[in-house]
Enzyme design. Structure first.
Site: not given
Length: 160
Positions: A89, A87
């Site tokens: 992130h 992701t």
């Protein structure tokens, strides 16, 4: 790119009067513990036997703790590891940590060395952690950078 290309030779230096703090995260324990060991070894080789060491859970917590440590220390070393996942992130964490550490250093006029590894894989992080099988020791390198910068700032301030 890594693997030791372009790493400068750092001559021995005496930083025995420098108040050093190290903040290290605990995610990826094997890697962070190795980074911390490299940092401690470099500190000891430079005349600092007992740096202040603070452990935090993750990388995002490092900048605020580094900020607090700059209040009573001449140099701070930030250590941790963020490994790319599936992701976005990773990108957010890396950006926040890097910007945070830079801001803390500039706002406090205290060297805050960024030894937070940001890698695409655990293998890359292990290769930079200062383990016997690693090509590099980013904990040692970050500590040398923080200490030599603190000494440079001390010299510059003495001239004014």
């Amino acid at each position: 790119m890594s693997g030791g290309a372009g790493i400068p030779d750092v001559p021995a230096f005496d930083a025995s009067g420098v108040r050093l703090a190290i903040v290290a995260s605990t995610w990826h324990t094997k890697i962070c513990d190795a980074l911390l060991a490299g940092a401690r070894n470099t500190a000891a080789d430079s005349g600092i036997d007992n740096p202040t060491v603070v452990r935090v859970l993750g990388a995002i917590e490092i900048p605020v703790v580094a900020q607090e440590l700059t209040r009573n220390h001449d140099a701070v070393v930030a250590l941790g590891v963020v490994i790319r996942g599936e992701t976005p992130h990773f990108d957010y964490v890396c950006d926040v940590v890097t910007q945070g550490l830079t801001r803390v250093s500039l706002d406090s006029s205290t060297p805050v060395a960024n030894g937070v590894l940001t890698t695409n894989s655990e293998e890359q992080a292990l290769n930079r952690a200062g383990l016997p099988t690693s090509d590099e020791d980013k904990g040692a390198q970050a500590t040398a950078a923080a200490l030599t910068t603190a000494l440079t700032l001390r010299e510059l301030r003495a001239e004014s």
